[in-house]
Scaffold this motif. Sequence first.
Motif, mmCIF file in Angstrom:
data_model
loop_
_atom_site.group_PDB
_atom_site.id
_atom_site.type_symbol
_atom_site.label_atom_id
_atom_site.label_comp_id
_atom_site.label_asym_id
_atom_site.label_seq_id
_atom_site.Cartn_x
_atom_site.Cartn_y
_atom_site.Cartn_z
ATOM 1 N N LEU A 65 0.806 -1.092 0.013
ATOM 2 C CA LEU A 65 0.013 -0.102 -0.051
ATOM 3 C C LEU A 65 0.821 1.164 -0.044
ATOM 4 C CD1 LEU A 65 -3.045 0.970 0.041
ATOM 5 C CD2 LEU A 65 -2.826 0.875 2.758
ATOM 6 N N THR A 66 1.055 2.103 -1.148
ATOM 7 C CA THR A 66 1.811 3.134 -1.345
ATOM 8 C C THR A 66 0.922 4.460 -1.295
ATOM 9 O OG1 THR A 66 1.966 2.955 -3.687
ATOM 10 C CG2 THR A 66 3.474 1.546 -2.374
ATOM 11 N N GLY A 67 1.608 5.672 -1.170
ATOM 12 C CA GLY A 67 0.890 6.842 -1.151
ATOM 13 C C GLY A 67 1.911 7.884 -0.501
ATOM 14 N N ALA A 68 1.538 8.927 -0.612
ATOM 15 C CA ALA A 68 2.457 10.181 0.034
ATOM 16 C C ALA A 68 1.983 10.306 1.512
ATOM 17 C CB ALA A 68 2.071 11.357 -0.593
ATOM 18 N N ASN A 69 2.607 10.582 2.222
ATOM 19 C CA ASN A 69 2.281 10.999 3.852
ATOM 20 C C ASN A 69 1.033 11.860 3.911
ATOM 21 O OD1 ASN A 69 4.363 9.304 4.789
ATOM 22 N ND2 ASN A 69 5.625 11.483 5.094
ATOM 23 N N GLY A 70 -0.148 11.303 4.514
ATOM 24 C CA GLY A 70 -1.216 11.961 4.640
ATOM 25 C C GLY A 70 -2.418 11.451 3.721
ATOM 26 N N SER A 71 -2.112 10.696 2.678
ATOM 27 C CA SER A 71 -2.816 10.099 1.645
ATOM 28 C C SER A 71 -3.953 9.277 1.971
ATOM 29 C CB SER A 71 -2.078 9.446 0.389
ATOM 30 O OG SER A 71 -1.500 8.296 0.809
ATOM 31 N N GLY A 72 -3.814 8.605 3.105
ATOM 32 C CA GLY A 72 -4.922 7.623 3.664
ATOM 33 C C GLY A 72 -4.597 6.276 3.719
ATOM 34 N N SER A 74 4.875 0.174 3.483
ATOM 35 C CA SER A 74 6.544 0.479 3.724
ATOM 36 C C SER A 74 6.901 1.444 2.810
ATOM 37 C CB SER A 74 7.231 -0.956 3.444
ATOM 38 O OG SER A 74 8.455 -0.822 3.770
ATOM 39 N N HIS A 75 7.762 2.127 3.257
ATOM 40 C CA HIS A 75 8.679 3.119 2.394
ATOM 41 C C HIS A 75 10.079 2.534 2.082
ATOM 42 C CE1 HIS A 75 5.757 5.980 3.126
ATOM 43 N NE2 HIS A 75 6.098 6.338 4.372
ATOM 44 N N HIS A 115 11.968 7.536 9.006
ATOM 45 C CA HIS A 115 10.769 8.406 8.639
ATOM 46 C C HIS A 115 10.448 8.905 7.574
ATOM 47 C CE1 HIS A 115 10.522 8.095 13.047
ATOM 48 N NE2 HIS A 115 11.924 8.422 13.259
ATOM 49 N N LEU A 116 11.316 8.844 6.557
ATOM 50 C CA LEU A 116 11.074 9.438 5.266
ATOM 51 C C LEU A 116 10.178 8.519 4.115
ATOM 52 C CD1 LEU A 116 14.629 10.660 4.391
ATOM 53 C CD2 LEU A 116 12.859 12.002 5.752
ATOM 54 N N ASP A 117 9.447 9.175 3.327
ATOM 55 C CA ASP A 117 8.609 8.347 2.405
ATOM 56 C C ASP A 117 9.254 7.997 1.466
ATOM 57 O OD1 ASP A 117 8.381 10.765 0.985
ATOM 58 O OD2 ASP A 117 6.561 11.377 1.455
ATOM 59 N N LEU A 118 8.631 7.300 0.505
ATOM 60 C CA LEU A 118 9.314 6.825 -0.775
ATOM 61 C C LEU A 118 9.737 7.970 -1.617
ATOM 62 C CD1 LEU A 118 7.342 3.797 -1.539
ATOM 63 C CD2 LEU A 118 9.624 3.667 -1.533
#
Length: 653
Positions: free
Chosen positions: A32-39, A207-208, A476-479
Amino acid sequence: MILLRDLGFSRNGVALVTGASLQLHPGWKVGLTGANGSGKSSFLGLLRGELHADRGDLERPPNWVLAHVAQDTPALPDAALDFVLDGDTELRQIERDLAAAEAHHDDHHAGEQIGLLHGRLGEIDGYAAPARAAALMHGLGFSDEDFRRPVAEFSGGWRVRLNLARALMCRSDLLLLDEPTNHLDLDAIIWLEEWLKSYPGTLILISHDRDFLDVITSHILAIEAGKMQLFTGNYSACERARAERLANDMALAAKQKREAAHLQSYIDRFRAKASKARQAQSRIKMLAKMGDIVAAHIDTPFSFSFPEPSGFSDPLLLVDHAKVGYGETGLCIPGTPLRGQVIFDNLTFTLRPDSRIGLLGRNGAGKSTLMKLLAGELQPLAGVREEGRNLKLGYFAQHQLEQLRPAESPLWHMIKLEPRTREQDLRAYLGGFDFRGNMVDAPCGRFSGGEKTRLALALMIRTAPNLLLMDEPTNHLDLEMREALTIALQETEAGMVLVSHDRHLLRATCDELWLVADGKVTPFDGDLDDYAAWLAQDRAAEKRGGKSNAASRNAGKSGANEKPVAAMSKESALAVRRPLLKESEKLEQQLAEWQGELKLLETRLADQSLYASPETRLLEELTLRQGLLTQNIETAESRWLEIHELLESSKEN
């Protein structure tokens, strides 16, 4: 199967996803991927039944057993092994029913019930459950001694591992994992990969870590711009599909062409100087894939690069015959001095302007200690650490996040760093790290861990260092931010030493690997796949009770005064163990106290009224204390691991 029909959901009144319709079939392993705060986490909350959809339907089989990792662990008196076994709820219920039935064994019906319960226990392989729980804990880095320790004695990071082991212990049909690698080192991540690959149920994983996603997932469910899109294949396949879609935009296609040309020049530069065949080939293949990766992230909100260093020295840093450790005057924890502990002896190496080194080694082997030596935070007990005349260090470690002023904004931090630079230029620079609009002027005490990491990186990068020391920079960094950092590190001319559990970052940026093991730092002749094999062999040697591979290789290199513990007399080994056991008990007591204080501090720092008050002294004092506690806990945990490795090695005596 899991079925979504026109699903829409929100969090705190903010719409996250609308109109999602798709199917997830049994046995799929979905990233499950997406920017931080995307849901992403909200979607897992829906599956757990903790949130409700705004519209549409989310259906899953009602008889499925669901497992997930709890966010918090109370300070329980339960033994760690029992806590993990509690993850199998049916097993525990059978055990309770058996105990009740055996208390009335004279009753005919009770005897029949006992027989049925033992039959079911055999069906679920319940007799082997303690061995399964022990294997899970070993894989996640726990020792045999840890099995009997109360949960309350473990620090926050190790309690997260216990929660993960407990979730894996559950014989689930659906497993939900939200950033399971955040508190794991590389060897635990590699072990977890193998476990999840053989997991028979349905897995939904946030996961990032792109390598982690690539190895495990069969599908990617991407959340972007309020929509959910399902891709067949792993994360790299998803990136290729996304890159093809983005390339249809002419403006993006032009940018992709420029990035591809830059990447090719980088590959050519690496190919020209590569000296180790296996690692060189692995690296060239990795870089060849970067074209698709770059294309897939062209619309990233992050855009930054390292400024060119003003000058170099050759060498940048020299370490000669250094003895490194924690002596009477070295780094100590208040109330718990680390007396005479030597981590490395006779370290000799040189860092040059073209050094691009990745450090490998098991948890507690001394990687962070070595980084502190390189950074000058820890001086050698003997020998030489000599800086080049033009050395300009850029050191990033997690404890530096606590040095940010919580009441001040990203712009304030930048102005303090460069008071003569135009404010508009500083705002533009911060925009490259996605600090835009109100975020540029917001107090950073409210920021998430990822936002604080981005700000600390922005401040460090701006100083134009010629030697980068990066200790787990991707935590703590996203993809998207990880990819931007990867590209920036590829571009910079600065020398680099990197510690990271992100294998994609290691493969894409490091020209050579060094192994930290058994008190030595040696070049590792191989790539990360070879390192995974080395770890497997090292674990197998531990299980057999013999020396680790590294110890066996270096056994003939020890001096006469470096007698291994295993060769000592029984009396000598006991003399070694007693002070270690005493120090371990003291550390455990101190860690419990610090963890309790840190939890109270974090509760106070979550109070928004602290940031609204014009008086910032209390906020600064609390933040400084939080930083000190975090650093003390990190150092104490590292020391505790070193003690238990020494105790393990002296067992056979």
